[in-house]
Design a protein around this motif. Structure first.
Motif: not given
Length: 109
Positions: A27-38
């Motif tokens: 949905t574009g709320r996060a760019d990637s798993y790396v973004d989520i992890c951060d």
């Protein structure tokens, strides 16, 4: 440490957790798993371990997911999140209102 859930429930929770992360990216709320992890303050390796089924999401991860992205923990912990008992809530509100009315009456005497 005793096991609180059976393996099937743990797998369901892990699956719903990963599904929510995938939805954030889709949905574009996060760019990637790396973004989520951060944002969840976890290492990418921790997420990899969860995805491989070697570990499970921690309460801290679920809390951070709720704080950062507004995803309710109940949506991950429960297949069908519990619905509030409206009748009971209405009853409790009525009791509170009655109590407040009694206090106001005693003040205004």
């Amino acid at each position: 440490m005793p096991q609180l859930y059976n393996d099937d429930i743990e797998n369901q929770i892990r699956s719903r957790f990963i599904k929510k992360l995938d939805e954030l990216i889709a949905t574009g709320r996060a760019d990637s798993y790396v973004d989520i992890c951060d944002n969840l303050k976890i290492f990418k390796s921790a997420l990899t371990q969860i995805k491989l089924g070697k570990t499970k999401p921690t309460l801290r991860m679920l809390y951070n997911l709720q704080v950062v992205y507004g995803i309710m923990v109940e949506d991950i912990l429960f297949e069908t999140p519990p619905k509030p008992d409206v009748g009971n809530l209405t009853h409790q509100i009525k009791k509170l209102q009655d109590g407040l009315d009694d206090i106001l009456k005693s003040i205004n005497k």
